[in-house]
Design a protein around this motif. Structure first.
Motif, PDB file in Angstrom:
ATOM      1  N   HIS A   1      38.231  51.997  39.352  1.00 60.29           N
ATOM      2  CA  HIS A   1      39.640  52.062  39.729  1.00 60.29           C
ATOM      3  C   HIS A   1      40.552  51.933  38.511  1.00 60.29           C
ATOM      4  CE1 HIS A   1      38.668  51.902  43.982  1.00 60.29           C
ATOM      5  NE2 HIS A   1      37.914  50.840  43.776  1.00 60.29           N
ATOM      6  N   ASP A   2      41.800  52.330  38.697  1.00 61.66           N
ATOM      7  CA  ASP A   2      42.813  52.156  37.655  1.00 61.66           C
ATOM      8  C   ASP A   2      43.737  50.986  37.973  1.00 61.66           C
ATOM      9  OD1 ASP A   2      41.980  54.290  36.021  1.00 61.66           O
ATOM     10  OD2 ASP A   2      43.033  55.725  37.302  1.00 61.66           O
ATOM     11  N   THR A   3      43.501  50.308  39.077  1.00 60.59           N
ATOM     12  CA  THR A   3      44.294  49.153  39.483  1.00 60.59           C
ATOM     13  C   THR A   3      43.369  47.979  39.752  1.00 60.59           C
ATOM     14  OG1 THR A   3      45.993  50.557  40.495  1.00 60.59           O
ATOM     15  CG2 THR A   3      45.946  48.245  41.165  1.00 60.59           C
TER      16      THR A   3
ATOM     17  N   HIS B   1      37.970  46.996  52.484  1.00 56.99           N
ATOM     18  CA  HIS B   1      38.975  48.039  52.659  1.00 56.99           C
ATOM     19  C   HIS B   1      39.882  48.132  51.438  1.00 56.99           C
ATOM     20  CE1 HIS B   1      37.719  48.309  56.821  1.00 56.99           C
ATOM     21  NE2 HIS B   1      37.899  47.005  56.955  1.00 56.99           N
ATOM     22  N   ILE B   2      40.294  46.980  50.916  1.00 58.49           N
ATOM     23  CA  ILE B   2      41.138  46.959  49.722  1.00 58.49           C
ATOM     24  C   ILE B   2      40.431  47.620  48.549  1.00 58.49           C
ATOM     25  CG2 ILE B   2      42.293  45.452  48.049  1.00 58.49           C
ATOM     26  CD1 ILE B   2      42.542  43.394  50.361  1.00 58.49           C
ATOM     27  N   GLN B   3      39.128  47.335  48.411  1.00 60.30           N
ATOM     28  CA  GLN B   3      38.385  47.798  47.249  1.00 60.30           C
ATOM     29  C   GLN B   3      38.105  49.299  47.265  1.00 60.30           C
ATOM     30  OE1 GLN B   3      35.121  45.061  47.536  1.00 60.30           O
ATOM     31  NE2 GLN B   3      36.266  43.388  46.582  1.00 60.30           N
TER      32      GLN B   3
ATOM     33  N   ALA C   1      39.631  40.793  42.556  1.00 63.29           N
ATOM     34  CA  ALA C   1      38.853  39.684  42.015  1.00 63.29           C
ATOM     35  C   ALA C   1      39.583  38.374  42.258  1.00 63.29           C
ATOM     36  CB  ALA C   1      38.607  39.876  40.520  1.00 63.29           C
ATOM     37  N   VAL C   2      38.804  37.305  42.421  1.00 65.09           N
ATOM     38  CA  VAL C   2      39.342  35.953  42.549  1.00 65.09           C
ATOM     39  C   VAL C   2      38.846  35.151  41.358  1.00 65.09           C
ATOM     40  CG1 VAL C   2      39.453  33.858  43.948  1.00 65.09           C
ATOM     41  CG2 VAL C   2      39.349  36.110  45.065  1.00 65.09           C
ATOM     42  N   VAL C   3      39.777  34.527  40.637  1.00 62.27           N
ATOM     43  CA  VAL C   3      39.449  33.748  39.442  1.00 62.27           C
ATOM     44  C   VAL C   3      39.824  32.300  39.677  1.00 62.27           C
ATOM     45  CG1 VAL C   3      39.953  33.413  36.990  1.00 62.27           C
ATOM     46  CG2 VAL C   3      39.782  35.727  37.919  1.00 62.27           C
ATOM     47  N   ALA C   4      38.980  31.386  39.212  1.00 57.72           N
ATOM     48  CA  ALA C   4      39.281  29.959  39.304  1.00 57.72           C
ATOM     49  C   ALA C   4      38.871  29.279  38.012  1.00 57.72           C
ATOM     50  CB  ALA C   4      38.575  29.330  40.499  1.00 57.72           C
ATOM     51  N   GLY C   5      39.311  28.028  37.846  1.00 51.35           N
ATOM     52  CA  GLY C   5      39.067  27.321  36.601  1.00 51.35           C
ATOM     53  C   GLY C   5      37.766  26.546  36.548  1.00 51.35           C
ATOM     54  N   SER C   6      37.080  26.383  37.682  1.00 51.77           N
ATOM     55  CA  SER C   6      35.797  25.674  37.693  1.00 51.77           C
ATOM     56  C   SER C   6      34.690  26.549  37.112  1.00 51.77           C
ATOM     57  CB  SER C   6      35.440  25.275  39.129  1.00 51.77           C
ATOM     58  OG  SER C   6      36.197  24.174  39.565  1.00 51.77           O
ATOM     59  N   PRO C   7      33.549  25.953  36.749  1.00 50.63           N
ATOM     60  CA  PRO C   7      32.401  26.755  36.324  1.00 50.63           C
ATOM     61  C   PRO C   7      31.971  27.709  37.441  1.00 50.63           C
ATOM     62  CG  PRO C   7      32.097  24.456  35.732  1.00 50.63           C
ATOM     63  CD  PRO C   7      33.306  24.501  36.606  1.00 50.63           C
TER      64      PRO C   7
ATOM     65  N   GLY D   1      31.663  30.811  53.533  1.00 47.89           N
ATOM     66  CA  GLY D   1      31.166  32.011  54.201  1.00 47.89           C
ATOM     67  C   GLY D   1      31.768  33.297  53.675  1.00 47.89           C
ATOM     68  N   TRP D   2      32.290  33.253  52.442  1.00 43.90           N
ATOM     69  CA  TRP D   2      32.901  34.452  51.856  1.00 43.90           C
ATOM     70  C   TRP D   2      31.823  35.368  51.293  1.00 43.90           C
ATOM     71  CZ3 TRP D   2      36.620  30.856  48.740  1.00 43.90           C
ATOM     72  CH2 TRP D   2      37.636  30.395  49.604  1.00 43.90           C
ATOM     73  N   THR D   3      31.801  36.595  51.738  1.00 47.19           N
ATOM     74  CA  THR D   3      30.791  37.553  51.277  1.00 47.19           C
ATOM     75  C   THR D   3      31.398  38.838  50.724  1.00 47.19           C
ATOM     76  OG1 THR D   3      30.596  38.506  53.506  1.00 47.19           O
ATOM     77  CG2 THR D   3      29.087  36.692  52.938  1.00 47.19           C
ATOM     78  N   GLY D   4      32.681  39.090  50.985  1.00 48.09           N
ATOM     79  CA  GLY D   4      33.289  40.340  50.557  1.00 48.09           C
ATOM     80  C   GLY D   4      34.026  40.263  49.239  1.00 48.09           C
ATOM     81  N   LEU D   5      34.413  39.068  48.816  1.00 45.53           N
ATOM     82  CA  LEU D   5      35.203  38.890  47.601  1.00 45.53           C
ATOM     83  C   LEU D   5      34.312  38.714  46.372  1.00 45.53           C
ATOM     84  CD1 LEU D   5      37.823  36.402  49.072  1.00 45.53           C
ATOM     85  CD2 LEU D   5      38.325  38.739  48.295  1.00 45.53           C
ATOM     86  N   GLN D   6      34.859  39.088  45.218  1.00 41.78           N
ATOM     87  CA  GLN D   6      34.177  38.905  43.940  1.00 41.78           C
ATOM     88  C   GLN D   6      34.837  37.743  43.201  1.00 41.78           C
ATOM     89  OE1 GLN D   6      31.463  40.848  43.041  1.00 41.78           O
ATOM     90  NE2 GLN D   6      31.694  41.661  45.123  1.00 41.78           N
TER      91      GLN D   6
END
Length: 231
Positions: free
Chosen positions: A82-84, A116-118, A124-130, A142-147
């Motif tokens: 993708h470009d976005t 659908h979004i992808q 992508a979801v980013v967090a500060g933990s390891p 139970g999240w299976t669709g997000l990266q």
């Protein structure tokens, strides 16, 4: 050529609905509200059009490196085909025992929509933990669709979420130009300083369907009600 739109109040009166045992007073008020809802729909579209017409955003200062489920990955690689690229910064830093309930409630909904979004943009979801801790939390939810990704250096967080050590949420959209240049396209801005009296700051329109649905109920979203992780 600018298209001339029919006045919203005329559209609202074209085909009013009726419901069992409603009063004339209810129908009059409801039709008047439809006028406002049509204006709201048009305003949302005007805001979106103005966003799409923004001048080119700033060039991304570095190809940030993240840790994902399959190892190290750069920001440019996260675009995929993708470009976005949409990135959400989740409040789940090393000091938190669990993820932010508000972030988690929203991601509960996004997880089902991710596929659908992808199809149109990378997400992508980013967090500060390891990363291992983030993935454990995602499994617990139970999240299976997000990266999910970790920002181990904190460089990305510092540049696009105000403070290297902040545990704040952020919604950031990046665009890849035809020549490969990565640019910041849009970020949600504003906080408590722009909130109206008695209201929490939130995006407009709100990106969490929890609040959208609650806004249609007699009780509304409530001034002091928040989701909890154990609900």
């Amino acid at each position: 050529m600018t298209e001339t739109l029919s006045p919203a109040d005329e559209l609202a009166a074209l085909k009013p609905a009726t419901w069992p045992n409603e009063s004339a007073e209810y129908r009059k008020a409801r039709t008047a509200q439809l006028d406002l809802l049509d204006e709201q729909r048009r305003h949302i579209q005007r805001v979106a059009a103005r966003r799409r017409a923004l001048p080119p955003g700033g060039e991304v200062p570095q190809d940030y490196r993240f840790e994902g489920a399959d190892g190290s990955v750069t920001l440019s690689r996260m675009f995929g085909d993708h470009d976005t690229l949409i990135i959400y910064c989740m409040m789940y830093g090393p000091e938190r025992k669990a993820g932010c309930p508000m972030c988690s409630a929203m991601l509960d909904a996004w997880d089902g929509e991710a596929r659908h979004i992808q199809k149109r943009a990378a997400l992508a979801v980013v967090a500060g933990s390891p990363i291992a801790r983030i993935l454990d939390y995602a499994r617990d939810r139970g999240w299976t669709g997000l990266q999910f990704y970790s920002d181990p250096s904190g460089d990305f967080w510092a540049d696009y979420n105000h403070d290297r050590d902040a545990d704040d949420p952020a919604y950031v959209v990046f665009r890849r130009d035809p020549d490969g240049t990565l640019r910041h396209f849009y970020s949600a801005e504003g906080g408590t300083e722009i909130a109206d009296p008695g209201q929490d700051p939130h995006n407009a329109p709100d990106m969490n369907p929890l609040w959208v649905l609650r806004d249609t109920t007699p009780e509304g979203r409530g001034a002091e009600w928040y989701p909890r992780l154990d609900d």
